[in-house]
Design a protein around this motif. Structure first.
Motif, PDB file in Angstrom:
ATOM      1  N   GLU A   5       0.838  -1.196   0.000  1.00 44.00           N
ATOM      2  CA  GLU A   5       0.000   0.000   0.000  1.00 44.00           C
ATOM      3  C   GLU A   5       0.877   1.251   0.000  1.00 44.00           C
ATOM      4  N   ALA A   6       1.919   1.239   0.805  1.00 41.82           N
ATOM      5  CA  ALA A   6       2.838   2.377   0.858  1.00 41.82           C
ATOM      6  C   ALA A   6       3.482   2.619  -0.505  1.00 41.82           C
ATOM      7  N   LEU A   7       3.843   1.543  -1.174  1.00 42.95           N
ATOM      8  CA  LEU A   7       4.464   1.666  -2.497  1.00 42.95           C
ATOM      9  C   LEU A   7       3.524   2.366  -3.474  1.00 42.95           C
ATOM     10  N   ASN A   8       2.258   2.020  -3.444  1.00 43.06           N
ATOM     11  CA  ASN A   8       1.276   2.671  -4.324  1.00 43.06           C
ATOM     12  C   ASN A   8       1.213   4.171  -4.050  1.00 43.06           C
ATOM     13  N   TYR A   9       1.236   4.544  -2.784  1.00 41.62           N
ATOM     14  CA  TYR A   9       1.168   5.966  -2.433  1.00 41.62           C
ATOM     15  C   TYR A   9       2.446   6.697  -2.848  1.00 41.62           C
ATOM     16  N   PHE A  10       3.604   6.087  -2.601  1.00 46.01           N
ATOM     17  CA  PHE A  10       4.854   6.732  -3.003  1.00 46.01           C
ATOM     18  C   PHE A  10       4.922   6.878  -4.529  1.00 46.01           C
ATOM     19  N   ASN A  11       4.443   5.886  -5.243  1.00 48.31           N
ATOM     20  CA  ASN A  11       4.401   5.995  -6.708  1.00 48.31           C
ATOM     21  C   ASN A  11       3.521   7.164  -7.146  1.00 48.31           C
ATOM     22  N   ALA A  12       2.395   7.326  -6.476  1.00 46.33           N
ATOM     23  CA  ALA A  12       1.483   8.423  -6.815  1.00 46.33           C
ATOM     24  C   ALA A  12       2.130   9.779  -6.523  1.00 46.33           C
ATOM     25  N   ILE A  13       2.847   9.867  -5.404  1.00 43.11           N
ATOM     26  CA  ILE A  13       3.544  11.110  -5.048  1.00 43.11           C
ATOM     27  C   ILE A  13       4.591  11.447  -6.100  1.00 43.11           C
ATOM     28  N   LEU A  14       5.385  10.449  -6.475  1.00 45.67           N
ATOM     29  CA  LEU A  14       6.483  10.672  -7.418  1.00 45.67           C
ATOM     30  C   LEU A  14       5.984  10.886  -8.841  1.00 45.67           C
ATOM     31  N   LYS A  15       4.774  10.440  -9.122  1.00 45.08           N
ATOM     32  CA  LYS A  15       4.178  10.702 -10.426  1.00 45.08           C
ATOM     33  C   LYS A  15       3.835  12.175 -10.567  1.00 45.08           C
ATOM     34  N   GLU A  16       3.469  12.802  -9.454  1.00 41.87           N
ATOM     35  CA  GLU A  16       3.139  14.228  -9.465  1.00 41.87           C
ATOM     36  C   GLU A  16       4.391  15.082  -9.610  1.00 41.87           C
ATOM     37  N   SER A  17       5.473  14.699  -8.927  1.00 35.75           N
ATOM     38  CA  SER A  17       6.734  15.443  -9.033  1.00 35.75           C
ATOM     39  C   SER A  17       7.868  14.630  -8.425  1.00 35.75           C
ATOM     40  N   ASP A  18       9.070  14.840  -8.946  1.00 37.73           N
ATOM     41  CA  ASP A  18      10.239  14.143  -8.412  1.00 37.73           C
ATOM     42  C   ASP A  18      10.547  14.656  -7.012  1.00 37.73           C
ATOM     43  N   ASN A  19      10.897  13.745  -6.132  1.00 34.21           N
ATOM     44  CA  ASN A  19      11.256  14.127  -4.770  1.00 34.21           C
ATOM     45  C   ASN A  19      12.247  13.086  -4.262  1.00 34.21           C
ATOM     46  N   ALA A  20      13.480  13.518  -4.036  1.00 36.05           N
ATOM     47  CA  ALA A  20      14.542  12.585  -3.672  1.00 36.05           C
ATOM     48  C   ALA A  20      14.274  11.883  -2.347  1.00 36.05           C
ATOM     49  N   THR A  21      13.701  12.597  -1.392  1.00 35.69           N
ATOM     50  CA  THR A  21      13.422  11.985  -0.088  1.00 35.69           C
ATOM     51  C   THR A  21      12.353  10.909  -0.216  1.00 35.69           C
ATOM     52  N   MET A  22      11.299  11.208  -0.974  1.00 32.64           N
ATOM     53  CA  MET A  22      10.249  10.210  -1.191  1.00 32.64           C
ATOM     54  C   MET A  22      10.810   8.999  -1.950  1.00 32.64           C
ATOM     55  N   SER A  23      11.735   9.250  -2.862  1.00 31.78           N
ATOM     56  CA  SER A  23      12.368   8.154  -3.609  1.00 31.78           C
ATOM     57  C   SER A  23      13.183   7.273  -2.668  1.00 31.78           C
ATOM     58  N   PHE A  24      13.853   7.892  -1.705  1.00 31.73           N
ATOM     59  CA  PHE A  24      14.628   7.137  -0.712  1.00 31.73           C
ATOM     60  C   PHE A  24      13.722   6.196   0.085  1.00 31.73           C
ATOM     61  N   TYR A  25      12.588   6.701   0.522  1.00 30.85           N
ATOM     62  CA  TYR A  25      11.655   5.854   1.277  1.00 30.85           C
ATOM     63  C   TYR A  25      11.021   4.789   0.373  1.00 30.85           C
ATOM     64  N   LYS A  26      10.778   5.158  -0.871  1.00 32.86           N
ATOM     65  CA  LYS A  26      10.252   4.165  -1.816  1.00 32.86           C
ATOM     66  C   LYS A  26      11.257   3.022  -1.981  1.00 32.86           C
ATOM     67  N   ALA A  27      12.545   3.356  -2.047  1.00 37.63           N
ATOM     68  CA  ALA A  27      13.576   2.324  -2.176  1.00 37.63           C
ATOM     69  C   ALA A  27      13.574   1.396  -0.965  1.00 37.63           C
ATOM     70  N   ASN A  28      13.358   1.959   0.219  1.00 39.94           N
ATOM     71  CA  ASN A  28      13.247   1.134   1.425  1.00 39.94           C
ATOM     72  C   ASN A  28      12.084   0.149   1.313  1.00 39.94           C
ATOM     73  N   VAL A  29      10.963   0.634   0.791  1.00 42.90           N
ATOM     74  CA  VAL A  29       9.794  -0.227   0.596  1.00 42.90           C
ATOM     75  C   VAL A  29      10.112  -1.337  -0.399  1.00 42.90           C
ATOM     76  N   LEU A  30      10.785  -0.973  -1.481  1.00 39.64           N
ATOM     77  CA  LEU A  30      11.130  -1.961  -2.509  1.00 39.64           C
ATOM     78  C   LEU A  30      12.046  -3.045  -1.938  1.00 39.64           C
ATOM     79  N   LEU A  31      12.995  -2.659  -1.092  1.00 34.52           N
ATOM     80  CA  LEU A  31      13.866  -3.651  -0.465  1.00 34.52           C
ATOM     81  C   LEU A  31      13.068  -4.581   0.439  1.00 34.52           C
ATOM     82  N   GLN A  32      12.125  -4.007   1.170  1.00 34.84           N
ATOM     83  CA  GLN A  32      11.280  -4.816   2.038  1.00 34.84           C
ATOM     84  C   GLN A  32      10.455  -5.808   1.222  1.00 34.84           C
TER      85      GLN A  32
END
Length: 238
Positions: free
Chosen positions: A143-170
């Motif tokens: 669920e978190a991944l879906n939300y981070f994808n939606a955030i990053l679709k609106e605009s690039d954000n390095a911090t959000m990308s960092f947390y998205k990477a954590n989710v992907l590793l999990q």
């Protein structure tokens, strides 16, 4: 009774047998109702965690301000030292381990804590960032991944990308995580060493020991985050 009222009564444990049946039926058949309920449950979990942390800090503050006898203080200090030693990986470390890379990853990986968007009681919980971190803290990673994808679709954000990477590793999506961590150059300085730590773990997961060592050395040389853990992990990779 409305759907929102059903959810409210569920959390207050005031559903009658009849309304409980209605609640269970909606949960099993109504996708939107289920999603709303799950979100509210996650939100309560995160707020409960926040409250416990605040209480712990308050109790610690009270304890620190209370005068204690030297004898009591010494006992407390000894106990605290033992607990601290037990918590440190180095306490159990006796040299290079025989763990394979998957085990090394599992032993050392924990998604980075939410330090950028605290969940505050009473705050609007409908914006994407809040939803993303509620799911993240509740360990609802898909669920978190879906939300981070939606955030990053609106605009690039390095911090959000960092947390998205954590989710992907999990979620064991290691190649996707590595791609982000390798290219996420606009990350704030205060998180750059943390990113190298997670990149090292990702390399370990895919058995790229050479790159893992390079990232661990970066963490060690910086000296501000996971320095001892990185040193020990580097020894275990030799």
């Amino acid at each position: 009774m409305t759907k929102d009222q059903l959810i409210a009564h569920y959390f207050s444990k005031t559903l009658s047998p009849e309304t409980q049946k209605e609640f269970d039926h909606l949960l099993a058949t109504d996708t939107k109702f289920k999603k709303t309920f799950k979100f509210q449950k996650n939100l309560k979990t995160v707020i409960k965690k926040e409250t416990q942390t605040q209480l712990k800090e308050e109790l610690q503050s009270i304890e620190n301000s209370t005068k204690t006898s030297s004898k009591t203080y010494i006992k407390w200090l000894v106990a605290a030292s033992i607990i601290l030693l037990l918590a440190l990986p180095s306490f159990w470390y006796f040299g290079p381990s025989n763990l394979d890379n998957d085990a090394l990853f599992a032993t050392n990986f924990k998604p980075f804590e939410n330090v950028v968007h605290p969940i505050v009681r009473g705050e609007d919980s409908n914006d994407l960032k809040t939803k993303a971190f509620i799911s993240y803290e509740a360990k609802e990673y898909e669920e978190a991944l879906n939300y981070f994808n939606a955030i990053l679709k609106e605009s690039d954000n390095a911090t959000m990308s960092f947390y998205k990477a954590n989710v992907l590793l999990q979620l064991n999506k290691n190649d996707e995580a590595i791609k982000i961590l390798e290219q996420n150059n606009e990350l704030p300085k205060k998180l750059k060493t943390q990113q190298q730590w997670y990149l090292a773990l990702a390399y370990i997961k895919i058995n790229n020991t050479k790159k893992a060592k390079a990232s661990l050395n970066t963490v060690i040389n910086n000296g501000t985050y996971k320095t001892k853990a990185a040193e020990q992990l580097l020894e275990q990779l030799d």
